[in-house]
Design a protein around this motif. Structure first.
Motif, PDB file in Angstrom:
ATOM      1  N   ASP A 198       0.851  -1.189   0.000  1.00  0.00           N
ATOM      2  CA  ASP A 198       0.000   0.000   0.000  1.00  0.00           C
ATOM      3  C   ASP A 198       0.888   1.240   0.000  1.00  0.00           C
ATOM      4  O   ASP A 198       1.955   1.248   0.620  1.00  0.00           O
ATOM      5  N   SER A 199       0.460   2.286  -0.672  1.00  0.00           N
ATOM      6  CA  SER A 199       1.236   3.527  -0.717  1.00  0.00           C
ATOM      7  C   SER A 199       1.135   4.309   0.576  1.00  0.00           C
ATOM      8  O   SER A 199       1.852   5.286   0.767  1.00  0.00           O
ATOM      9  N   GLN A 200       0.246   3.887   1.482  1.00  0.00           N
ATOM     10  CA  GLN A 200       0.097   4.567   2.766  1.00  0.00           C
ATOM     11  C   GLN A 200      -0.115   3.550   3.871  1.00  0.00           C
ATOM     12  O   GLN A 200      -0.513   2.404   3.596  1.00  0.00           O
ATOM     13  N   PRO A 201       0.142   3.924   5.121  1.00  0.00           N
ATOM     14  CA  PRO A 201      -0.075   2.997   6.235  1.00  0.00           C
ATOM     15  C   PRO A 201      -1.553   2.684   6.376  1.00  0.00           C
ATOM     16  O   PRO A 201      -2.410   3.386   5.825  1.00  0.00           O
ATOM     17  N   PRO A 228       3.862  10.500   0.303  1.00  0.00           N
ATOM     18  CA  PRO A 228       5.033   9.680   0.568  1.00  0.00           C
ATOM     19  C   PRO A 228       5.235   8.621  -0.502  1.00  0.00           C
ATOM     20  O   PRO A 228       4.308   7.910  -0.868  1.00  0.00           O
ATOM     21  N   ALA A 229       6.450   8.544  -1.050  1.00  0.00           N
ATOM     22  CA  ALA A 229       6.767   7.526  -2.055  1.00  0.00           C
ATOM     23  C   ALA A 229       7.165   6.251  -1.333  1.00  0.00           C
ATOM     24  O   ALA A 229       8.329   5.914  -1.233  1.00  0.00           O
ATOM     25  N   CYS A 230       6.169   5.545  -0.789  1.00  0.00           N
ATOM     26  CA  CYS A 230       6.437   4.393   0.066  1.00  0.00           C
ATOM     27  C   CYS A 230       5.646   3.189  -0.402  1.00  0.00           C
ATOM     28  O   CYS A 230       4.673   3.304  -1.135  1.00  0.00           O
ATOM     29  N   ASN A 231       6.072   2.017   0.055  1.00  0.00           N
ATOM     30  CA  ASN A 231       5.328   0.786  -0.155  1.00  0.00           C
ATOM     31  C   ASN A 231       5.285   0.036   1.164  1.00  0.00           C
ATOM     32  O   ASN A 231       6.317  -0.418   1.649  1.00  0.00           O
ATOM     33  N   PRO A 277      -1.945  10.610   3.293  1.00  0.00           N
ATOM     34  CA  PRO A 277      -0.891  11.316   4.034  1.00  0.00           C
ATOM     35  C   PRO A 277      -0.486  12.600   3.331  1.00  0.00           C
ATOM     36  O   PRO A 277      -0.368  12.649   2.109  1.00  0.00           O
ATOM     37  N   GLN A 278      -0.250  13.652   4.109  1.00  0.00           N
ATOM     38  CA  GLN A 278       0.179  14.933   3.566  1.00  0.00           C
ATOM     39  C   GLN A 278       1.489  15.406   4.183  1.00  0.00           C
ATOM     40  O   GLN A 278       2.011  16.446   3.827  1.00  0.00           O
ATOM     41  N   GLU A 279       2.031  14.613   5.143  1.00  0.00           N
ATOM     42  CA  GLU A 279       3.266  15.019   5.797  1.00  0.00           C
ATOM     43  C   GLU A 279       4.448  14.920   4.857  1.00  0.00           C
ATOM     44  O   GLU A 279       4.497  14.061   3.983  1.00  0.00           O
ATOM     45  N   LYS A 280       5.424  15.785   5.056  1.00  0.00           N
ATOM     46  CA  LYS A 280       6.648  15.737   4.269  1.00  0.00           C
ATOM     47  C   LYS A 280       7.610  14.739   4.884  1.00  0.00           C
ATOM     48  O   LYS A 280       7.810  14.721   6.100  1.00  0.00           O
TER      49      LYS A 280
END
Length: 395
Positions: A198-201, A228-231, A277-280
């Motif tokens: 998922d791109s977000q928690p 966030p560029a996350c997986n 998510p909008q946090e940096k």
């Protein structure tokens, strides 16, 4: 003049939306799919005459719209209200409930929230073999005028040792650096094990506590600082070895890492993100890190889903399941998932027998997908995508 026309006039009166340079592409994409992005603009926009209605009047107007428009495409009026200006959007988000509470899909974040408990949300998937893409639509069956509600789209990519399905909010942009990217599904070499990312928690609280520990596929300068560029590894799907090969049904096990078994109990809850998510994120010198789970967040008693065992029909000489008319074509891909719960947990027999996800074929490259709590539309879609991959070890 219809209320829809009035809302459009209000929307036109707030000034130019072109100043949202970063969100411009996302706005155009959501116009096509009738979903407004659940992120805040980076730059202030010019407010028009409709932005300063008395709060009591504004609340009453949007509440009446929400109550009157219950299904698509008429429900686009609710989205139009959220598009007028920031005060309208804030009130609309406050009134619109989650799918678990109201059984409806409105904003993009609702695709990441658990479905309703009582009745499933009915969708269908269209497969395009030429482009290796899959599109998830809201509705019973495809309509003739092609006005169906697009929810998610996926593109299948074959690699040397695995297969990946990149999942997006739109059907023409599958870049992991895009703001429309929502996650992916990756298989092992044999196509028997899949990992869902998922791109977000799974919840806003998890993001606040662990955003610095997430894995990053891109340097943060490459993407929007709000996204966030996350997986995040949120689930695993396993297809067990079938000794009967094509003569026997598939056996599926899905481990939902962040959904506890307690969510199936009376009064239990499943993770429900409230917004994207909008946090940096802090800058990183490494542009690529392997995907991993959030530390300390994986449930020790994670919910496991298993396929409902079909019965052998002597007269038809085939395996059968009761899809209640939602599946009409025989296929090895057809399945129903139920919760696999140990007797030590206080979960009623009715909940254990309730079908959480149902998937099956109804035509050439058209499949139905019905899901309910505690799965979200995104999780259900990813599980269904796993059935489209080749499985030489099972079949």
């Amino acid at each position: 003049m219809s209320f829809k026309s009035i809302v459009r006039e209000m929307k036109d009166g707030i000034g130019s939306f072109s100043r949202r340079r970063v969100e411009g592409k996302h706005w155009r994409s959501c116009t096509r799919s009738h979903i407004v992005p659940d992120v805040a603009p980076l730059e202030p926009i010019t407010e028009g005459r409709w932005a300063h209605l008395p709060p009591e009047l504004l609340l009453d107007i949007i509440r009446r719209v929400e109550e009157s428009e219950t299904s698509w495409p008429a429900r686009t009026v609710v989205v139009y209200c959220a598009s007028v200006c920031k005060p309208w959007r804030d009130v609309t988000k406050e009134i619109v409930k989650t799918p678990e509470e109201c059984g409806r899909l409105t904003f993009p974040i609702s695709l990441k929230q658990p479905g309703p408990r009582d009745s499933p949300i009915q969708c269908y998937i269209k497969r395009d073999r030429a482009t290796s893409t899959f599109r998830l639509y809201f509705g019973l069956t495809p309509s003739e005028d092609e006005s169906d509600k697009l929810l998610l789209a996926a593109k299948k990519t074959r690699r040397a040792t695995s297969t990946e399905f990149l999942i997006s909010l739109v059907a023409d942009d599958f870049s992991r650096a895009s703001s429309t990217y929502v996650g992916k599904l990756r298989s092992n070499f044999l196509g028997t094990k899949f990992t869902m990312y998922d791109s977000q928690p799974p919840s806003n609280d998890a993001f606040q506590a662990n955003h610095s520990c997430s894995s990053r596929r891109f340097h943060t300068k490459q993407v929007s600082p709000r996204l966030p560029a996350c997986n995040y590894n949120i689930a695993s799907i396993t297809y067990e070895l079938n000794v009967l090969r094509t003569r026997g049904p598939r056996r599926i096990n899905c481990s939902m890492h962040y959904i506890p078994i307690s969510s199936m109990q009376e009064g239990g809850t499943a993770p429900t993100p409230k917004s994207f998510p909008q946090e940096k994120l802090p800058l990183s010198s490494s542009p690529s890190v392997k995907e991993k789970s959030l530390p300390g967040s994986v449930c020790s008693d994670a919910l496991v889903l298993k396929n409902k065992s079909p019965r052998w029909h002597e007269q038809l000489q085939c395996w059968c399941l009761n899809f209640k008319g939602r599946v009409t074509v025989a296929s090895v891909k057809n399945f129903q998932l139920v919760a696999s719960v140990d007797s030590s947990y206080n979960v009623s027999e009715a909940e254990q027998n309730k079908v959480i996800l149902q998937f099956g074929k109804i035509g050439q490259d058209i499949f139905t997908m019905d899901y309910r709590y505690p799965l979200s539309a995104y999780q259900a879609f990813a599980i269904c995508l796993s059935s489209f991959d080749t499985k030489p070890a099972c079949e």
